[in-house]
Design a protein around this motif. Structure first.
Motif, PDB file in Angstrom:
ATOM      1  N   ALA A   2       6.564  -9.525   0.876  1.00 18.84           N
ATOM      2  CA  ALA A   2       5.496  -8.491   1.296  1.00 18.84           C
ATOM      3  C   ALA A   2       4.449  -9.013   2.310  1.00 18.84           C
ATOM      4  N   ALA A   3       4.420 -10.414   2.267  1.00 19.85           N
ATOM      5  CA  ALA A   3       3.472 -10.974   3.194  1.00 19.85           C
ATOM      6  C   ALA A   3       3.947 -11.039   4.442  1.00 19.85           C
ATOM      7  N   ASP A   4       5.176 -11.377   4.515  1.00 19.07           N
ATOM      8  CA  ASP A   4       5.971 -11.169   5.800  1.00 19.07           C
ATOM      9  C   ASP A   4       6.306  -9.746   6.617  1.00 19.07           C
ATOM     10  N   LYS A   5       6.143  -8.939   5.888  1.00 21.96           N
ATOM     11  CA  LYS A   5       6.025  -7.617   6.353  1.00 21.96           C
ATOM     12  C   LYS A   5       4.745  -7.159   6.894  1.00 21.96           C
ATOM     13  N   LEU A   6       3.754  -7.763   6.667  1.00 22.70           N
ATOM     14  CA  LEU A   6       2.480  -7.531   6.978  1.00 22.70           C
ATOM     15  C   LEU A   6       1.873  -8.771   8.006  1.00 22.70           C
ATOM     16  N   GLY A   7       2.823  -9.561   8.264  1.00 24.22           N
ATOM     17  CA  GLY A   7       2.505 -10.599   9.148  1.00 24.22           C
ATOM     18  C   GLY A   7       1.498 -11.919   8.567  1.00 24.22           C
ATOM     19  N   LYS A   8       1.355 -11.825   7.282  1.00 23.01           N
ATOM     20  CA  LYS A   8       0.595 -12.856   6.533  1.00 23.01           C
ATOM     21  C   LYS A   8       1.410 -13.958   6.220  1.00 23.01           C
ATOM     22  N   PHE A   9       1.929 -14.551   7.503  1.00 24.97           N
ATOM     23  CA  PHE A   9       2.829 -15.747   7.303  1.00 24.97           C
ATOM     24  C   PHE A   9       2.272 -17.054   6.562  1.00 24.97           C
ATOM     25  N   LYS A  10       0.914 -17.253   6.574  1.00 20.04           N
ATOM     26  CA  LYS A  10       0.287 -18.224   5.699  1.00 20.04           C
ATOM     27  C   LYS A  10       0.532 -18.135   4.389  1.00 20.04           C
ATOM     28  N   ILE A  11       0.370 -16.693   3.827  1.00 19.84           N
ATOM     29  CA  ILE A  11       0.689 -16.562   2.685  1.00 19.84           C
ATOM     30  C   ILE A  11       1.956 -16.675   2.207  1.00 19.84           C
ATOM     31  N   LEU A  12       2.810 -16.295   2.739  1.00 21.41           N
ATOM     32  CA  LEU A  12       4.424 -16.316   2.776  1.00 21.41           C
ATOM     33  C   LEU A  12       4.590 -17.797   2.645  1.00 21.41           C
ATOM     34  N   GLU A  13       4.382 -18.664   3.443  1.00 13.98           N
ATOM     35  CA  GLU A  13       4.558 -19.963   3.344  1.00 13.98           C
ATOM     36  C   GLU A  13       3.941 -20.568   2.115  1.00 13.98           C
TER      37      GLU A  13
ATOM     38  N   LEU B 258       6.733 -21.931  -4.904  1.00 16.69           N
ATOM     39  CA  LEU B 258       8.051 -21.454  -5.650  1.00 16.69           C
ATOM     40  C   LEU B 258       8.860 -22.578  -5.784  1.00 16.69           C
ATOM     41  N   ILE B 259       9.076 -23.335  -4.479  1.00 18.01           N
ATOM     42  CA  ILE B 259      10.155 -24.372  -4.492  1.00 18.01           C
ATOM     43  C   ILE B 259       9.794 -25.494  -5.337  1.00 18.01           C
ATOM     44  N   LYS B 260       8.295 -25.660  -5.336  1.00 19.15           N
ATOM     45  CA  LYS B 260       7.733 -26.669  -6.225  1.00 19.15           C
ATOM     46  C   LYS B 260       8.095 -26.363  -7.667  1.00 19.15           C
ATOM     47  N   LEU B 261       7.592 -25.041  -8.067  1.00 16.67           N
ATOM     48  CA  LEU B 261       8.084 -24.622  -9.529  1.00 16.67           C
ATOM     49  C   LEU B 261       9.475 -24.510  -9.805  1.00 16.67           C
ATOM     50  N   LYS B 262      10.236 -24.168  -8.779  1.00 20.56           N
ATOM     51  CA  LYS B 262      11.821 -24.040  -9.171  1.00 20.56           C
ATOM     52  C   LYS B 262      12.658 -24.603  -8.027  1.00 20.56           C
ATOM     53  N   PRO B 263      12.844 -26.118  -8.049  1.00 22.29           N
ATOM     54  CA  PRO B 263      13.221 -26.839  -7.018  1.00 22.29           C
ATOM     55  C   PRO B 263      14.910 -26.282  -6.848  1.00 22.29           C
ATOM     56  N   ASP B 264      15.535 -25.578  -7.628  1.00 19.90           N
ATOM     57  CA  ASP B 264      16.859 -25.274  -7.709  1.00 19.90           C
ATOM     58  C   ASP B 264      17.132 -23.799  -7.140  1.00 19.90           C
ATOM     59  N   ASN B 265      15.788 -23.298  -6.649  1.00 18.62           N
ATOM     60  CA  ASN B 265      16.023 -21.773  -6.129  1.00 18.62           C
ATOM     61  C   ASN B 265      16.420 -21.792  -4.882  1.00 18.62           C
ATOM     62  N   ALA B 266      17.644 -21.409  -4.616  1.00 16.75           N
ATOM     63  CA  ALA B 266      18.244 -21.312  -3.370  1.00 16.75           C
ATOM     64  C   ALA B 266      17.443 -20.249  -2.402  1.00 16.75           C
ATOM     65  N   HIS B 267      17.145 -19.321  -3.195  1.00 18.04           N
ATOM     66  CA  HIS B 267      16.494 -18.128  -2.212  1.00 18.04           C
ATOM     67  C   HIS B 267      15.145 -18.386  -1.455  1.00 18.04           C
ATOM     68  N   ALA B 268      14.253 -19.228  -2.257  1.00 18.40           N
ATOM     69  CA  ALA B 268      13.283 -19.724  -1.921  1.00 18.40           C
ATOM     70  C   ALA B 268      13.469 -20.474  -0.591  1.00 18.40           C
ATOM     71  N   TYR B 269      14.442 -21.577  -0.790  1.00 12.72           N
ATOM     72  CA  TYR B 269      14.558 -22.360   0.396  1.00 12.72           C
ATOM     73  C   TYR B 269      14.964 -21.486   1.704  1.00 12.72           C
ATOM     74  N   ASN B 270      15.920 -20.562   1.348  1.00 19.01           N
ATOM     75  CA  ASN B 270      16.516 -19.606   2.450  1.00 19.01           C
ATOM     76  C   ASN B 270      15.304 -18.795   2.953  1.00 19.01           C
ATOM     77  N   ALA B 271      14.664 -18.185   2.221  1.00 16.45           N
ATOM     78  CA  ALA B 271      13.552 -17.249   2.735  1.00 16.45           C
ATOM     79  C   ALA B 271      12.491 -17.968   3.725  1.00 16.45           C
ATOM     80  N   LEU B 272      12.318 -19.354   3.268  1.00 19.45           N
ATOM     81  CA  LEU B 272      11.246 -19.933   3.989  1.00 19.45           C
ATOM     82  C   LEU B 272      11.896 -20.388   5.520  1.00 19.45           C
ATOM     83  N   GLY B 273      13.221 -20.959   5.185  1.00 21.24           N
ATOM     84  CA  GLY B 273      13.741 -21.474   6.465  1.00 21.24           C
ATOM     85  C   GLY B 273      13.988 -20.225   7.361  1.00 21.24           C
TER      86      GLY B 273
END
Length: 578
Positions: A435-446, A452-467
């Motif tokens: 949702a932050a991405d849609k609003l241009g809130k990129f700091k919140i997105l990151e 999320l990556i820290k909480l769930k280091p095996d979450n492929a979608h988190a790595y993918n979304a940030l990348g």
């Protein structure tokens, strides 16, 4: 004495939210058999001194006030001081309730020392040691528990893998089960347990050998036959087919095996033979509600929704006990066959159980699709949430309804409020990032995705979304590539992640690499967004006719796709293909 492995398994969860029995309840629980009674003459002759009374009062008061660390410390101290098995048991229960496995192990060790004939004590210490990965220490306790089972030892072995499944060292688990099995090699359940442990330890030849031994001892055992077929299927679908076919020739009434055989046929694309097996199940079991439902579920896998609907309705007429499950599946069929009103009506017939909330969420979603957005949101808000997971699912469902209306700010605000109550809930973090991405809130997105990556280091979608976000904005491209490669490592068959990998290579100016991965992604899933990316790379490389063909095909499937239309407008200055 009954070997309650499943009870031990639950106990070993060490969840702090477990219900802790009061002192009076604790005194009433336990085995009623004479062997479990603690004889008064075996209790320690302990004077109730002032320090003991003080520790007891402090411990109970702390427990009532939720000060679990203090309660644990006082009760473990009391157990050491009094050497009373009742206090040791209480200390174990409180330690488990507090989520303190080390204190629980200490208390349970005292409990079993003080009450060595107690199955509850021995089950508890065995489960704790397994949960802590101390399999060698757990072994003598498990041996004594198994020895006490006598005629029930076979069933105990069937449950043993469930207890040991928590241990990450699968080779050590296999070794332990093999050691425990030594006195019981004439039991088919023992070989079944070894086979399962070998399978999870990636020792597949041993798994097959042991399952065949189980079947040699008990040829008509359906569950062993099903597992044997699955083991064979790993190496050869044809071998598995032959095994199932031969087995069913000998034991034609083996419905579980026939269901497994049918699933194998469906997976192999042998639709005609699969349909014949489904029909056989229905013809030979016309009054069996469970088989009727199973046949309907198999038909669903093949897209034979008429057969599915008929089977589900018949299962209800035959008195299938879990009506909520049948109504839920039936409503899904109505959705699949574009009958939303009937689907909504049927979802409302799910009254309780684990499918109640998903049914109500689907009802609200269909209500929103019919244009009743506010009514759908109100319906979701009225639903009770029994725990944090359900609360989060309701928030996510409402966010999904709003997202379809492109109310991005409302989506963001809803998720933001949800995260104030559940700050570490992974799905809420992920959705707020989008949702932050849609609003241009990129700091919140990151911020959200890194958390999320820290909480769930095996979450492929988190790595993918940030990348992907970095790649899309043309920033931090080396890190974007690293993130997406990690996502590919975690989920190598995901076409959307493969699309991101191709896209970041394109953004880095590596057109050939980008095109290769985008072609792979598009071949796996011809999605409009992937089509937009693939078409852009082709366009830039000069293959404009190929790009137009891909875009044209994608537009036919999804003429309103935002990314596709934006790509066309940017590159061709048009939103249509000539």
């Amino acid at each position: 004495m009954k070997f309650k492995i499943l009870g031990v398994l639950l106990l070993s969860g060490l969840t702090a939210c477990a219900q802790l029995p009061s002192n009076k309840e604790a005194e009433k629980t336990g085995e009623s058999a004479d062997a479990e009674e603690i004889s008064q003459q075996n209790l320690p002759k302990q004077e109730l001194t002032a320090p003991i009374l003080f520790d007891f009062l402090v411990g109970e008061t702390a427990l009532q006030r939720g000060n679990l660390d203090i309660a644990v410390n006082r009760y473990v101290k009391l157990a050491k001081t009094t050497r009373d098995p009742r206090i040791a048991k209480r200390a174990t229960e409180i330690s488990l309730h507090a989520g303190n496995p080390f204190a629980a192990e200490q208390a349970a060790t005292m409990w079993v020392e003080l009450e060595p004939e107690s199955a509850d004590a021995r089950q508890t210490i065995a489960a704790l040691l397994v949960n802590l990965g101390k399999l060698d220490a757990a072994r003598p306790h498990l041996e004594k528990l198994l020895a006490s089972e006598k005629e029930g030892v076979g069933n105990a072995f069937m449950q043993l893998n469930q207890l040991l499944a928590r241990n990450p060292d699968k080779a050590a688990t296999l070794k332990l089960i093999q050691q425990l099995a030594q006195p019981y090699k004439d039991l088919p359940e023992v070989h079944f347990a070894i086979s399962q442990a070998a399978w999870f330890a990636n020792q597949h030849p041993l798994a097959q050998e042991e399952m065949q031994r189980a079947l040699a001892l008990r040829p008509e055992w359906e569950i062993a036959a099903v597992h044997n077929g699955r083991i064979l299927q790993r190496n050869s679908v044809e071998q598995a087919r032959e095994f199932y076919r031969d087995y069913l020739d000998k034991y034609p009434a083996s419905n579980e095996v026939r269901v497994a055989y049918t699933r194998l046929l469906i997976g192999a694309g042998d639709a005609d033979l699969a349909r014949a097996q489904i029909q056989w199940l229905m013809d030979k079991n016309p009054e069996d509600a469970e088989i009727t439902l199973a046949a309907g579920l198999l038909a669903t896998e093949m897209g034979d929704f008429d057969v599915t609907e008929t089977s589900f309705k018949k299962a209800l007429a035959l008195g299938y006990k879990d009506t909520n499950a049948v109504y839920f599946h039936l409503a899904q069929i109505y959705e699949e066959t574009n009958r939303p009103d009937l689907a909504m009506e049927t979802y409302q017939m799910v009254k309780s159980g684990g499918r109640y909330l998903p049914a109500q969420i689907r009802y609200a979603d269909l209500l929103a699709l019919k244009g009743h957005l506010q009514e759908a949101r109100e319906h979701l808000k009225k639903l009770p949430a029994a725990n944090d997971q359900q609360a989060a699912h309701l928030i996510l469902a409402e966010a999904q309804i709003l997202r379809r209306t492109k109310a991005h700010q409302e989506v963001y605000d809803l998720l933001d409020e949800g995260l104030k109550k559940l700050p570490d809930y992974p799905e809420l973090l992920y959705d707020r990032a989008l949702a932050a991405d849609k609003l241009g809130k990129f700091k919140i997105l990151e911020q959200d995705l890194r958390k999320l990556i820290k909480l769930k280091p095996d979450n492929a979608h988190a790595y993918n979304a940030l990348g992907y976000s970095f790649a899309e904005r043309g920033t931090h491209l080396p890190e974007a590539l690293k993130l997406i490669r990690k996502a590919v490592e975690l989920s190598p068959d995901d076409p959307y992640i493969m699309d991101s990998l191709g896209w970041v290579y394109y953004r880095m100016g590596k057109f050939t690499e980008g095109l290769n991965f985008l072609n792979l992604a598009f071949a796996a899933r011809p999605d409009p967004e992937i089509a937009a990316h693939l078409g852009e790379v082709l366009w830039v490389k000069g293959a404009k006719d190929d790009a137009k063909n891909i875009w044209r095909s994608a537009l036919e499937k999804d003429p309103d796709n935002e990314i596709l239309l934006e790509t066309l407008q940017r590159l061709t200055k048009k939103k249509v293909i000539d």
